[in-house]
Design a protein around this motif. Structure first.
Motif, PDB file in Angstrom:
ATOM      1  N   SER A 182      -0.414   4.928   4.301  1.00  0.00           N
ATOM      2  CA  SER A 182      -1.432   4.031   4.836  1.00  0.00           C
ATOM      3  C   SER A 182      -0.867   3.115   5.919  1.00  0.00           C
ATOM      4  O   SER A 182      -1.622   2.373   6.552  1.00  0.00           O
ATOM      5  CB  SER A 182      -2.035   3.178   3.711  1.00  0.00           C
ATOM      6  OG  SER A 182      -1.091   2.223   3.234  1.00  0.00           O
ATOM      7  N   GLN A 183       0.462   3.158   6.129  1.00  0.00           N
ATOM      8  CA  GLN A 183       1.064   2.403   7.229  1.00  0.00           C
ATOM      9  C   GLN A 183       0.493   2.912   8.557  1.00  0.00           C
ATOM     10  O   GLN A 183       0.410   4.126   8.791  1.00  0.00           O
ATOM     11  CB  GLN A 183       2.575   2.575   7.207  1.00  0.00           C
ATOM     12  CG  GLN A 183       3.280   1.917   6.030  1.00  0.00           C
ATOM     13  CD  GLN A 183       3.371   0.404   6.191  1.00  0.00           C
ATOM     14  OE1 GLN A 183       3.582  -0.111   7.285  1.00  0.00           O
ATOM     15  NE2 GLN A 183       3.209  -0.312   5.087  1.00  0.00           N
ATOM     16  N   ASP A 184       0.102   1.995   9.442  1.00  0.00           N
ATOM     17  CA  ASP A 184      -0.636   2.371  10.652  1.00  0.00           C
ATOM     18  C   ASP A 184       0.086   3.417  11.510  1.00  0.00           C
ATOM     19  O   ASP A 184      -0.549   4.350  12.010  1.00  0.00           O
ATOM     20  CB  ASP A 184      -0.932   1.139  11.505  1.00  0.00           C
ATOM     21  CG  ASP A 184      -2.079   0.309  10.957  1.00  0.00           C
ATOM     22  OD1 ASP A 184      -2.819   0.817  10.089  1.00  0.00           O
ATOM     23  OD2 ASP A 184      -2.229  -0.845  11.396  1.00  0.00           O
TER      24      ASP A 184
ATOM     25  N   ARG B 103       1.231   5.027  -5.068  1.00  0.00           N
ATOM     26  CA  ARG B 103      -0.086   4.776  -4.479  1.00  0.00           C
ATOM     27  C   ARG B 103      -0.390   3.310  -4.250  1.00  0.00           C
ATOM     28  O   ARG B 103      -1.481   2.963  -3.788  1.00  0.00           O
ATOM     29  CB  ARG B 103      -1.156   5.403  -5.381  1.00  0.00           C
ATOM     30  CG  ARG B 103      -1.053   6.919  -5.490  1.00  0.00           C
ATOM     31  CD  ARG B 103      -1.174   7.584  -4.131  1.00  0.00           C
ATOM     32  NE  ARG B 103      -1.005   9.027  -4.192  1.00  0.00           N
ATOM     33  CZ  ARG B 103      -0.952   9.815  -3.139  1.00  0.00           C
ATOM     34  NH1 ARG B 103      -1.037   9.294  -1.924  1.00  0.00           N
ATOM     35  NH2 ARG B 103      -0.796  11.111  -3.284  1.00  0.00           N
ATOM     36  N   SER B 104       0.559   2.445  -4.600  1.00  0.00           N
ATOM     37  CA  SER B 104       0.311   1.010  -4.380  1.00  0.00           C
ATOM     38  C   SER B 104       1.617   0.293  -4.131  1.00  0.00           C
ATOM     39  O   SER B 104       2.695   0.877  -4.303  1.00  0.00           O
ATOM     40  CB  SER B 104      -0.433   0.412  -5.562  1.00  0.00           C
ATOM     41  OG  SER B 104       0.351   0.517  -6.731  1.00  0.00           O
TER      42      SER B 104
ATOM     43  N   GLU C 220       0.545  14.509   3.957  1.00  0.00           N
ATOM     44  CA  GLU C 220       0.616  13.739   2.716  1.00  0.00           C
ATOM     45  C   GLU C 220       2.054  13.755   2.190  1.00  0.00           C
ATOM     46  O   GLU C 220       2.839  14.669   2.503  1.00  0.00           O
ATOM     47  CB  GLU C 220      -0.346  14.306   1.679  1.00  0.00           C
ATOM     48  CG  GLU C 220      -0.181  15.771   1.398  1.00  0.00           C
ATOM     49  CD  GLU C 220      -1.276  16.291   0.487  1.00  0.00           C
ATOM     50  OE1 GLU C 220      -1.060  17.327  -0.165  1.00  0.00           O
ATOM     51  OE2 GLU C 220      -2.355  15.657   0.421  1.00  0.00           O
TER      52      GLU C 220
ATOM     53  N   LYS D  87      -0.106   6.682   9.556  1.00  0.00           N
ATOM     54  CA  LYS D  87      -1.497   7.130   9.449  1.00  0.00           C
ATOM     55  C   LYS D  87      -1.988   7.733  10.761  1.00  0.00           C
ATOM     56  O   LYS D  87      -2.622   8.806  10.768  1.00  0.00           O
ATOM     57  CB  LYS D  87      -2.385   5.957   9.038  1.00  0.00           C
ATOM     58  CG  LYS D  87      -3.858   6.301   8.903  1.00  0.00           C
ATOM     59  CD  LYS D  87      -4.634   5.166   8.252  1.00  0.00           C
ATOM     60  CE  LYS D  87      -4.680   3.937   9.145  1.00  0.00           C
ATOM     61  NZ  LYS D  87      -5.524   2.866   8.537  1.00  0.00           N
TER      62      LYS D  87
ATOM     63  N   GLY E  84       0.789  -1.222   0.000  1.00  0.00           N
ATOM     64  CA  GLY E  84       0.000   0.000   0.000  1.00  0.00           C
ATOM     65  C   GLY E  84       0.820   1.270   0.000  1.00  0.00           C
ATOM     66  O   GLY E  84       2.054   1.245   0.076  1.00  0.00           O
TER      67      GLY E  84
END
Length: 336
Positions: free
Chosen positions: A292-294, A335-336, A308, A297, A288
């Protein structure tokens, strides 16, 4: 009441008034008082130098962070001494020496504080040469396993808040130095946000804070939440080498050959994750978008740094760092 006890209690009361604490609680010889979050996102620039000479590299990096302004100030150093294992598991001796040398040069009042998670802290600090390095520069170290003064800070995913050592909460500033590592016990990676776990009490009031952390489904959120307890003057991430798999005490060695510096922990950790991805790392760290890594995030949600990846400015300090800085910048926005 004995005179010594009266003076002690008077000192506690005075500190409580100064800090606006609602209560000071004594548990045996442990004092716990309530504190407020300290949230500061810092600047979005992350400076990168390509070098294996830590003393020269760190001296150059610290010039970007107004080190001279620390003259006469109290400085708490948080390094990475989680276990009695050599770099990149623990802070490299040259890294600590370089930081201490610069603080001595500007006549700062510095102390290193640490709680090891995988070993006896006093033995780890002794065996890693920490006491000797600091003594050369007129500084000392505090073993937080025997520390008796803590600040309780409320956080959403901690059942009763967490306890941070007063040294980090009350000092004029904090300098943190961390390593580049993955983490196989649920953290996924251990960079600046995760390194802050060593500021927190292991056990108090009959409660095991580290058991709570490591058994929670919200472990990575809780790691980020610890960071509301302080704001760093600068974070130095020694990525001359790192663990791309395994960690935190051993793992697969990679050789990025760089040192990073910044005071925005979201930006620093995002750059660290980008480097791990460039060299090939675990599925957990690879999957990801980086934001988006916890850990990252949750840190963004808390206002600890940039929101961002496009906000991060990866700055090469020398020509040799230009290529990897370009690669990091490209990796950040994937983004992925």
């Amino acid at each position: 009441m004995k005179r010594r006890e009266l003076l002690l209690r008077s000192g506690i009361l005075a500190t409580s008034i100064i800090l606006g604490c609602s209560e000071v609680k004594e548990e045996g010889n442990m004092e716990i008082y309530d504190g407020e979050p300290k949230i500061n996102g810092g600047e979005p620039k992350v400076y990168v130098i390509k070098t294996d000479n830590r003393r020269e590299g760190i001296e150059k990096l610290l010039k970007y962070f107004k080190i001279e302004e620390l003259k006469g100030k109290t400085v708490a150093i948080k390094a990475n001494y989680n276990s009695d294992d050599p770099f990149p598991a623990s802070t490299h001796p040259d890294t600590l020496d370089a930081i201490a040398k610069e603080l001595e040069r500007v006549n700062a009042k510095a102390v290193l504080a640490e709680r090891s998670g995988m070993g006896n802290t006093a033995a780890v600090l002794k065996n890693r040469g920490v006491f000797d390095i600091l003594a050369r520069h007129g500084f000392s170290a505090v073993d937080l396993e025997g520390h008796n003064r803590w600040v309780r800070i409320e956080a959403e995913h901690w059942k009763r808040g967490f306890l941070m050592a007063d040294i980090f909460y009350e000092s004029d500033c904090v300098i943190q130095t961390c390593c580049l590592k993955t983490h196989r016990f649920g953290g996924h990676f251990t960079l600046s946000l995760k390194n802050s776990v060593g500021m927190v009490a292991r056990h108090a009031e009959g409660h095991d804070y580290m058991k709570e952390l490591h058994t929670s489904e919200y472990q990575r959120y809780m790691i980020a939440e610890i960071n509301i307890g302080y704001s760093p003057h600068v974070v130095i991430l020694d990525a001359v080498q790192g663990f791309s798999k395994g960690g935190p005490e051993s793992g697969e060695i990679i050789n990025p050959g760089v040192i990073l510096a910044g005071n925005d922990r979201v930006a620093v950790d995002a750059v660290g994750v980008a480097i791990l991805r460039l060299f090939g790392t675990t599925p957990e760290v690879s999957n990801g978008p980086i934001f988006s890594q916890d850990q990252i995030k949750r840190a963004v949600q808390l206002g600890l740094g940039v929101s961002e990846p496009e906000e991060i400015d990866v700055v090469p300090v020398n020509d040799d760092a230009t290529e990897i800085c370009s690669e990091i910048s490209s990796e950040l926005v994937k983004r992925s």
